[in-house]
Design an enzyme around this catalytic site. Structure first.
Site, mmCIF file in Angstrom:
data_model
loop_
_atom_site.group_PDB
_atom_site.id
_atom_site.type_symbol
_atom_site.label_atom_id
_atom_site.label_comp_id
_atom_site.label_asym_id
_atom_site.label_seq_id
_atom_site.Cartn_x
_atom_site.Cartn_y
_atom_site.Cartn_z
ATOM 1 N N ASN A 25 0.884 -1.175 0.000
ATOM 2 C CA ASN A 25 0.000 0.000 0.000
ATOM 3 C C ASN A 25 0.913 1.214 0.000
ATOM 4 O OD1 ASN A 25 -1.763 2.075 0.473
ATOM 5 N ND2 ASN A 25 -2.315 1.448 2.565
ATOM 6 N N LYS A 66 0.181 4.255 -0.197
ATOM 7 C CA LYS A 66 -0.401 5.458 0.420
ATOM 8 C C LYS A 66 -0.159 6.664 -0.505
ATOM 9 C CE LYS A 66 0.072 3.229 4.863
ATOM 10 N NZ LYS A 66 0.234 3.325 6.295
ATOM 11 N N HIS A 88 -9.347 1.628 5.174
ATOM 12 C CA HIS A 88 -8.049 1.742 5.860
ATOM 13 C C HIS A 88 -8.195 2.690 7.045
ATOM 14 C CE1 HIS A 88 -3.863 2.695 6.642
ATOM 15 N NE2 HIS A 88 -3.555 1.583 5.999
ATOM 16 N N GLU A 91 -6.431 5.002 8.082
ATOM 17 C CA GLU A 91 -6.156 6.421 7.780
ATOM 18 C C GLU A 91 -7.374 7.089 7.151
ATOM 19 O OE1 GLU A 91 -2.542 5.630 5.639
ATOM 20 O OE2 GLU A 91 -1.573 5.048 7.510
ATOM 21 N N GLU A 136 -5.137 -4.811 10.664
ATOM 22 C CA GLU A 136 -4.089 -3.811 10.874
ATOM 23 C C GLU A 136 -4.318 -3.120 12.224
ATOM 24 O OE1 GLU A 136 -2.297 -2.608 6.739
ATOM 25 O OE2 GLU A 136 -3.728 -1.117 7.423
ATOM 26 N N GLY A 178 3.087 2.122 10.849
ATOM 27 C CA GLY A 178 4.086 3.183 10.665
ATOM 28 C C GLY A 178 4.863 3.518 11.926
ATOM 29 N N SER A 201 3.822 -2.235 10.277
ATOM 30 C CA SER A 201 5.283 -2.342 10.469
ATOM 31 C C SER A 201 5.849 -3.684 10.011
ATOM 32 C CB SER A 201 5.662 -2.057 11.932
ATOM 33 O OG SER A 201 5.354 -0.713 12.264
ATOM 34 N N GLY A 210 5.307 1.286 4.438
ATOM 35 C CA GLY A 210 6.669 1.799 4.223
ATOM 36 C C GLY A 210 7.614 0.839 3.524
HETATM 37 O O1 13P Z 1 -1.041 0.840 6.909
HETATM 38 C C1 13P Z 1 -0.310 -0.051 6.510
HETATM 39 C C2 13P Z 1 -0.610 -0.779 5.266
HETATM 40 O O2 13P Z 1 -1.889 -0.504 4.819
HETATM 41 C C3 13P Z 1 0.914 -0.423 7.236
HETATM 42 O O3 13P Z 1 1.848 0.590 7.100
HETATM 43 P P1 13P Z 1 3.366 0.316 7.551
HETATM 44 O O4 13P Z 1 3.785 -0.987 6.904
HETATM 45 O O5 13P Z 1 4.140 1.495 7.046
HETATM 46 O O6 13P Z 1 3.344 0.204 9.054
#
Ligand code: 13P
Length: 241
Positions: A9, A11, A96, A98, A165, A171, A204, A226
């Site tokens: 992802n 983002k 998600h 976010e 998640e 993150g 993560s 990430g």
């Molecule tokens: O939100 C995420 C994937 O949708 C996870 O993000 P990270 O892998 O950066 O922690």
């Protein structure tokens, strides 16, 4: 047999030029990846067309990060399912944390988006997970069950992926212990009509922990932020041991 799906992802990262640079670096690394592993990249809307053109003829599937429930209309800033399928998109991330946290996404709108995605042949990747506060209060299970109950009303579980998640692990570098992720994912599975729905872990995920995560019996893949942004770390993830 449950499908294994490894999804990046991105983002709000990467311009078109940066996306193409990634494809050049990543594709050679896929040569030894077992073919039964589905590899997906969920990229910004602006990169979908250029990625579709550059991934044509490869095994990498394309995903979007949101979809509206109407086919068209006066919804400034939104994108519809027919717009995505025309480009050749296969997957779409829905709900998600976010989007729920910053953009007012509710379980009701998540449900509407999933239904629209399925109607047009897209595979939704539904994200669920608890905050740190909910975890500390012992509300992890009740929160996730409540999300599932509302998000999955009328949903076809034969064309669905779920991503667990935990919000506190996104993150932050603070990964949920793989045994704990496995336990929660097992609980999620127990609530489904179709026990073959692939359920991913996200939060993560990195080259350093992917082998341990994928060794868990209930975990069918990962949704990675990430660490999906560089060919080196993403190829280590898709080539987990
Ligand atoms: O939100 C995420 C994937 O949708 C996870 O993000 P990270 O892998 O950066 O922690």
């Amino acid at each position: 047999m449950r499908k294994i799906i490894l999804a990046g992802n991105w983002k709000m990262y990467k311009t078109q030029a940066e996306s193409l640079e990634f494809v050049d670096g990543f594709m050679p690394e896929l040569e030894n990846t077992p073919t039964e592993r589905e590899v997906v990249l969920c990229v910004p809307f602006t990169n979908l067309s250029v990625m579709a053109a550059n991934l044509q003829g490869t095994r990498v599937k394309l995903g979007a990060q949101n979809v509206h429930w109407e086919n068209e209309g006066a919804y400034t800033g939104e994108i519809s399912a027919p717009m995505l399928t025309e480009i050749g998109v296969n997957y779409v991330v829905i709900g998600h944390s976010e989007r729920r946290q910053y953009f007012g996404e509710t379980d009701e709108t998540v449900n509407r988006r999933i239904l629209a995605a399925q109607k047009h042949g897209l595979t939704p990747i539904l994200c669920v997970g608890e905050t740190k506060q909910q975890r500390d209060a012992g509300e992890t299970e009740s929160h996730i069950f409540s999300q599932l109950k509302q998000d999955l009303v009328g949903v076809d579980q034969s064309n669905l992926v779920i991503a667990y998640e935990p919000i506190w692990a996104i993150g932050t570098g603070d990964t949920c212990a793989s045994e704990e992720a496995n336990r929660v994912i097992g609980l999620i599975r127990s609530k489904l009509i179709n026990s073959d729905v692939p359920i991913q872990y996200g939060g993560s995920v990195k080259p350093e922990n992917i082998d341990e995560i994928m060794a868990q019996s209930e975990i069918d893949g990962v949704l990675v932020g990430g660490a999906s942004l560089t060919p080196k770390s993403w190829s280590r993830i898709v080539n987990y041991q």
